[in-house]
Design a protein around this motif. Structure first.
Motif, mmCIF file in Angstrom:
data_model
loop_
_atom_site.group_PDB
_atom_site.id
_atom_site.type_symbol
_atom_site.label_atom_id
_atom_site.label_comp_id
_atom_site.label_asym_id
_atom_site.label_seq_id
_atom_site.Cartn_x
_atom_site.Cartn_y
_atom_site.Cartn_z
ATOM 1 N N THR A 104 18.175 -2.656 -9.295
ATOM 2 C CA THR A 104 18.283 -4.049 -9.707
ATOM 3 C C THR A 104 16.958 -4.531 -10.284
ATOM 4 O O THR A 104 15.889 -4.292 -9.707
ATOM 5 N N LEU A 105 17.001 -5.180 -11.425
ATOM 6 C CA LEU A 105 15.795 -5.768 -12.010
ATOM 7 C C LEU A 105 15.516 -7.092 -11.311
ATOM 8 O O LEU A 105 16.258 -8.063 -11.470
ATOM 9 N N LEU A 106 14.462 -7.123 -10.514
ATOM 10 C CA LEU A 106 14.112 -8.311 -9.743
ATOM 11 C C LEU A 106 13.251 -9.247 -10.569
ATOM 12 O O LEU A 106 12.496 -8.825 -11.445
ATOM 13 N N THR A 107 13.342 -10.521 -10.282
ATOM 14 C CA THR A 107 12.523 -11.536 -10.943
ATOM 15 C C THR A 107 11.873 -12.420 -9.881
ATOM 16 O O THR A 107 12.336 -12.501 -8.749
ATOM 17 N N GLY A 108 10.809 -13.068 -10.279
ATOM 18 C CA GLY A 108 10.111 -13.951 -9.358
ATOM 19 C C GLY A 108 8.682 -13.503 -9.150
ATOM 20 O O GLY A 108 8.168 -12.614 -9.851
ATOM 21 N N ALA A 109 8.021 -14.114 -8.195
ATOM 22 C CA ALA A 109 6.607 -13.831 -7.944
ATOM 23 C C ALA A 109 6.421 -12.415 -7.425
ATOM 24 O O ALA A 109 7.187 -11.933 -6.582
ATOM 25 N N HIS A 110 5.376 -11.752 -7.933
ATOM 26 C CA HIS A 110 4.984 -10.421 -7.457
ATOM 27 C C HIS A 110 3.855 -10.626 -6.453
ATOM 28 O O HIS A 110 2.786 -11.133 -6.795
ATOM 29 N N VAL A 111 4.102 -10.251 -5.193
ATOM 30 C CA VAL A 111 3.167 -10.526 -4.108
ATOM 31 C C VAL A 111 2.842 -9.227 -3.384
ATOM 32 O O VAL A 111 3.726 -8.399 -3.147
ATOM 33 N N SER A 112 1.581 -9.057 -3.045
ATOM 34 C CA SER A 112 1.141 -7.957 -2.184
ATOM 35 C C SER A 112 0.870 -8.537 -0.803
ATOM 36 O O SER A 112 0.104 -9.508 -0.665
ATOM 37 N N SER A 113 1.485 -7.963 0.221
ATOM 38 C CA SER A 113 1.385 -8.499 1.576
ATOM 39 C C SER A 113 0.950 -7.401 2.541
ATOM 40 O O SER A 113 1.551 -6.329 2.575
ATOM 41 N N ASP A 114 -0.083 -7.672 3.318
ATOM 42 C CA ASP A 114 -0.488 -6.795 4.418
ATOM 43 C C ASP A 114 0.055 -7.356 5.722
ATOM 44 O O ASP A 114 0.022 -8.581 5.943
ATOM 45 N N ALA A 115 0.515 -6.457 6.590
ATOM 46 C CA ALA A 115 0.999 -6.872 7.899
ATOM 47 C C ALA A 115 0.543 -5.856 8.935
ATOM 48 O O ALA A 115 0.416 -4.661 8.645
ATOM 49 N N ALA A 116 0.296 -6.340 10.143
ATOM 50 C CA ALA A 116 0.019 -5.478 11.292
ATOM 51 C C ALA A 116 1.302 -5.368 12.099
ATOM 52 O O ALA A 116 1.870 -6.380 12.521
ATOM 53 N N LEU A 117 1.770 -4.139 12.293
ATOM 54 C CA LEU A 117 2.998 -3.895 13.041
ATOM 55 C C LEU A 117 2.678 -3.267 14.385
ATOM 56 O O LEU A 117 1.832 -2.371 14.482
ATOM 57 N N VAL A 118 3.369 -3.715 15.420
ATOM 58 C CA VAL A 118 3.326 -3.082 16.734
ATOM 59 C C VAL A 118 4.759 -2.725 17.083
ATOM 60 O O VAL A 118 5.606 -3.612 17.243
ATOM 61 N N ASP A 119 5.031 -1.421 17.145
ATOM 62 C CA ASP A 119 6.392 -0.929 17.377
ATOM 63 C C ASP A 119 7.379 -1.546 16.388
ATOM 64 O O ASP A 119 8.480 -1.957 16.751
ATOM 65 N N GLY A 120 6.957 -1.628 15.138
ATOM 66 C CA GLY A 120 7.816 -2.134 14.081
ATOM 67 C C GLY A 120 7.876 -3.642 13.955
ATOM 68 O O GLY A 120 8.490 -4.154 13.008
ATOM 69 N N LYS A 121 7.253 -4.368 14.858
ATOM 70 C CA LYS A 121 7.306 -5.838 14.839
ATOM 71 C C LYS A 121 6.011 -6.391 14.252
ATOM 72 O O LYS A 121 4.913 -5.989 14.656
ATOM 73 N N ALA A 122 6.125 -7.310 13.318
ATOM 74 C CA ALA A 122 4.960 -7.878 12.645
ATOM 75 C C ALA A 122 4.232 -8.848 13.556
ATOM 76 O O ALA A 122 4.836 -9.763 14.122
ATOM 77 N N ARG A 123 2.910 -8.654 13.680
ATOM 78 C CA ARG A 123 2.055 -9.529 14.490
ATOM 79 C C ARG A 123 1.068 -10.330 13.658
ATOM 80 O O ARG A 123 0.422 -11.240 14.191
ATOM 81 N N TRP A 124 0.941 -10.002 12.376
ATOM 82 C CA TRP A 124 -0.062 -10.669 11.525
ATOM 83 C C TRP A 124 0.310 -10.421 10.077
ATOM 84 O O TRP A 124 0.840 -9.359 9.736
ATOM 85 N N TRP A 125 0.050 -11.421 9.213
ATOM 86 C CA TRP A 125 0.356 -11.321 7.787
ATOM 87 C C TRP A 125 -0.776 -11.924 6.967
ATOM 88 O O TRP A 125 -1.392 -12.913 7.377
ATOM 89 N N ARG A 126 -1.019 -11.349 5.781
ATOM 90 C CA ARG A 126 -1.768 -12.015 4.714
ATOM 91 C C ARG A 126 -1.141 -11.621 3.384
ATOM 92 O O ARG A 126 -0.666 -10.487 3.224
ATOM 93 N N HIS A 127 -1.189 -12.552 2.431
ATOM 94 C CA HIS A 127 -0.508 -12.363 1.150
ATOM 95 C C HIS A 127 -1.486 -12.603 -0.006
ATOM 96 O O HIS A 127 -2.354 -13.478 0.072
ATOM 97 N N ALA A 128 -1.305 -11.830 -1.077
ATOM 98 C CA ALA A 128 -2.171 -11.951 -2.250
ATOM 99 C C ALA A 128 -1.326 -11.914 -3.512
ATOM 100 O O ALA A 128 -0.338 -11.175 -3.599
ATOM 101 N N THR A 129 -1.728 -12.725 -4.482
ATOM 102 C CA THR A 129 -1.102 -12.706 -5.797
ATOM 103 C C THR A 129 -2.187 -12.480 -6.843
ATOM 104 O O THR A 129 -3.330 -12.915 -6.678
ATOM 105 N N GLY A 130 -1.802 -11.789 -7.922
ATOM 106 C CA GLY A 130 -2.768 -11.450 -8.949
ATOM 107 C C GLY A 130 -2.580 -12.257 -10.213
ATOM 108 O O GLY A 130 -1.448 -12.544 -10.614
ATOM 109 N N ILE A 131 -3.680 -12.634 -10.830
ATOM 110 C CA ILE A 131 -3.673 -13.275 -12.145
ATOM 111 C C ILE A 131 -3.857 -12.160 -13.162
ATOM 112 O O ILE A 131 -4.941 -11.582 -13.285
ATOM 113 N N THR A 132 -2.775 -11.848 -13.872
ATOM 114 C CA THR A 132 -2.770 -10.651 -14.711
ATOM 115 C C THR A 132 -3.381 -10.916 -16.084
ATOM 116 O O THR A 132 -3.431 -12.040 -16.572
#
Length: 299
Positions: A104-132
């Motif tokens: 599927t061709l997706l549309t919308g914001a392109h975001v890079s997200s880091d997360a810390a997982l403990v046993d598959g469960k997210a405990r922390w997030w940060r998100h970044a977007t790029g100015i191309t």
């Protein structure tokens, strides 16, 4: 030193942190593939697409309609190699290649997200977007202080459903809130923008399978990139020029992300330019000022 084989310009983020000898934290997908055998399936981009209910299939299976997006099923070198949108059946038939798939061709914001997982469960997030900028380059990345609830809800539920037993960092690339790629690592370009003590929390995550980090004082950050034209064999700027740029108020670090003694063609760079410097700063104005200070210092 807690990180496996950081590039010389990244060592400044990690060298000061103590780490048990038996703890290994990958920065590269190739290392993550070796260390995380139970979860390496996420590097199969076709499997990731299908796991979200997106329409997708290997080349040779005809899409039900167009446009679609085409790319290799697996690519541990990243850089978007072989990726393209396909607008018609004729274009699809001409583009078919072994090891590629459409989805599927997706549309919308392109975001890079880091997360810390403990046993598959997210405990922390940060998100970044790029100015191309043209040719696959970026002017800067904006590391956001705010939450992205749509991404956190979708990717968090996906990780809990598919990555039980995995403890460590994960990086999601999403478009329109849907996963296009996942990596068993974090973005190593800006860990200093995550705040003091973050690398210590990272080591504890891998050493003791727990996440403890006070992130209440987070602020926006910016990773400003300086590109030069392809062709020249560049030399690093004088040390005093780098130090002067790094000393600007609001600048946290300066990276010179290439090897002087290697052929420029042996560096993975986007077609639009050769990456000369990366400046991480808590002020966009400061990051851009540091970039201008360095612009004419490469010979």
């Amino acid at each position: 030193m807690p990180i496996i084989a950081p590039k010389p310009w990244r060592r400044q983020f990690f060298d000061h942190v103590a780490c048990p000898d038996d703890v290994m934290i990958p920065l590269a997908d190739t290392d993550a593939w070796t260390l995380c055998a139970d979860h390496r399936w996420i590097y199969d981009k076709l499997a990731v697409a299908l796991s979200q209910g997106l329409q997708a299939a290997p080349h040779g299976v005809m899409p039900p309609g167009y446009p679609v997006f085409s790319k290799p099923m697996m690519n541990l070198r990243s850089m978007g190699t072989g990726s393209r949108a396909i607008a018609s059946q004729a274009e699809y038939e001409a583009a078919m290649a072994p090891g590629h798939f459409w989805c599927t061709l997706l549309t919308g914001a392109h975001v890079s997200s880091d997360a810390a997982l403990v046993d598959g469960k997210a405990r922390w997030w940060r998100h970044a977007t790029g100015i191309t900028r043209p040719g696959g380059t970026f002017d800067y990345w904006h590391v956001h202080s705010e939450a992205f609830p749509e991404i956190e809800d979708w990717c968090g539920a996906w990780a809990e459903r598919t990555l039980g037993g995995y403890t460590g960092m994960i990086n999601f690339e999403t478009i329109g809130g849907r996963i296009i790629e996942a990596h068993l690592r974090f973005a190593d370009q800006w860990p200093d923008l995550y705040g003091p003590g973050w690398v210590e929390a990272l080591v504890a995550l891998y050493a003791s399978r727990r996440w403890t980090y006070d992130d209440t004082a987070r602020t926006d950050g910016y990773s400003v990139v300086l590109f030069g034209p392809h062709g020249p064999r560049y030399r690093h700027p004088p040390a005093e020029a780098i130090a002067a740029a790094a000393a600007l108020p609001g600048v946290l670090s300066v990276q010179i992300p290439f090897y002087e003694d290697r052929d420029p063609a042996h560096h993975p760079m986007p077609p639009g330019g050769f990456r000369l410097a990366t400046i991480n700063a808590v002020s966009l104005r400061a990051g851009m000022a540091a970039r201008e200070m360095l612009r004419d210092k490469f010979t």
